[in-house]
Design an enzyme around this catalytic site. Structure first.
Site, PDB file in Angstrom:
ATOM      1  N   GLN A  51       5.575  -3.988  -5.015  1.00  0.00           N
ATOM      2  CA  GLN A  51       5.123  -2.672  -4.568  1.00  0.00           C
ATOM      3  C   GLN A  51       6.224  -1.844  -3.901  1.00  0.00           C
ATOM      4  OE1 GLN A  51       1.721  -3.319  -2.015  1.00  0.00           O
ATOM      5  NE2 GLN A  51       0.569  -4.418  -3.582  1.00  0.00           N
ATOM      6  N   ASP A  76       7.284 -11.477  -4.151  1.00  0.00           N
ATOM      7  CA  ASP A  76       5.880 -11.382  -4.557  1.00  0.00           C
ATOM      8  C   ASP A  76       5.436  -9.911  -4.584  1.00  0.00           C
ATOM      9  OD1 ASP A  76       5.510 -10.771  -1.812  1.00  0.00           O
ATOM     10  OD2 ASP A  76       5.157 -12.878  -1.337  1.00  0.00           O
ATOM     11  N   SER A  77       4.167  -9.644  -4.297  1.00  0.00           N
ATOM     12  CA  SER A  77       3.652  -8.278  -4.398  1.00  0.00           C
ATOM     13  C   SER A  77       4.305  -7.326  -3.402  1.00  0.00           C
ATOM     14  CB  SER A  77       2.135  -8.274  -4.180  1.00  0.00           C
ATOM     15  OG  SER A  77       1.807  -8.823  -2.918  1.00  0.00           O
ATOM     16  N   ILE A  78       4.789  -7.843  -2.280  1.00  0.00           N
ATOM     17  CA  ILE A  78       5.420  -6.975  -1.289  1.00  0.00           C
ATOM     18  C   ILE A  78       6.736  -6.454  -1.838  1.00  0.00           C
ATOM     19  CG2 ILE A  78       6.329  -6.876   1.070  1.00  0.00           C
ATOM     20  CD1 ILE A  78       4.273  -9.064   1.778  1.00  0.00           C
TER      21      ILE A  78
END
Length: 242
Positions: free
Chosen positions: A15, A10-12
């Site tokens: 990023q 996901d976003s982790i």
């Protein structure tokens, strides 16, 4: 061709190629040995991730990745009835979805190194502070995630890894071993600071090295400059390039 290592999450994960990110650090560590392929999707949960499997890990690939990290759960653990409930996936379904992902990857390549990563812990006050910084007085009063609930997802992730015989990294537990983890490792109560990214990077490298994917033991894709004879450079490239 260099082998590929896919970071799926996901976003982790999305990023992780930012400055100080754990994915960028991996790309640096394996810069001459493997390609680190970023497949991170902000806001995604395991239910939505299933739709991407055949695109990211096609079963007919002639050269599947040598390794993959599967880093979901932070959104699955969003609380039903709160502001992020559209991301919520019940914990039993979360575990089943992870199982489907692992089975697909094993079908894609029986030798692939698969690493499940638990969601990180949640600093509930940090999440509320972040909401107030965005919305002021109109911000929600109740957190959309809690550390306790996220912990149950982390436990199921670890349990599944043991059941399936794949590697796992318990980020949820690891980070909470450090005093003051809430601000040290989390930037907004959920996403990672550079220090938090460093924890994930160190754990991924440890697991890779304990398996068979230690960067220093992998061959370079092309000869090191010290192996090239200036008067006869062709010799150094004959086996790999010609």
């Amino acid at each position: 061709m260099r082998p590929a290592i896919v970071l799926f999450g996901d976003s982790i994960t999305q990023q992780s190629f930012q400055p100080g990110g754990w994915g960028a650090a991996l790309a640096d560590a394996y810069s001459r040995q493997a390609d680190i392929v970023l497949r991170g999707y902000g806001g995604y949960n395991t239910r939505w991730a299933l739709f991407l499997l055949h695109h990211i890990f096609p079963l007919d690939s002639s050269k599947p990745p040598v390794a993959a990290t599967i880093f979901f759960g932070a959104n699955d653990a969003a609380l039903s009835g709160r502001t992020s409930e559209h991301q919520h996936v019940p914990v039993d379904e979360y575990k089943e979805n992870l199982k489907k992902i692992v089975h697909h990857l094993k079908k894609s390549s029986p030798t692939m190194l698969i690493v499940l990563i638990t969601p990180p812990p949640v600093d509930e006050e940090g999440r509320n502070e972040y909401a107030r910084s965005l919305h002021g007085k109109s911000a929600r009063e109740l957190p959309e995630r809690t550390n306790e609930v996220t912990g149950t997802y982390a436990q199921q992730c670890v349990q599944l890894a043991n059941e399936l015989g794949v590697r796992t990294i318990d980020v949820w537990s690891k980070m909470q071993e450090t005093e003051g983890w809430q601000k040290k490792f989390l930037s907004d109560g959920l996403h990672l600071t550079p220090e938090g990214n460093a924890v994930v990077y160190q754990e991924v490298v440890r697991v890779f090295s304990e398996a068979w994917l230690h960067a220093e033991e992998m061959p370079y894709d092309f000869p090191h400059h010290s192996e090239i004879d200036g008067s006869n450079p062709k010799k150094a490239f004959e086996q790999r390039c010609l």
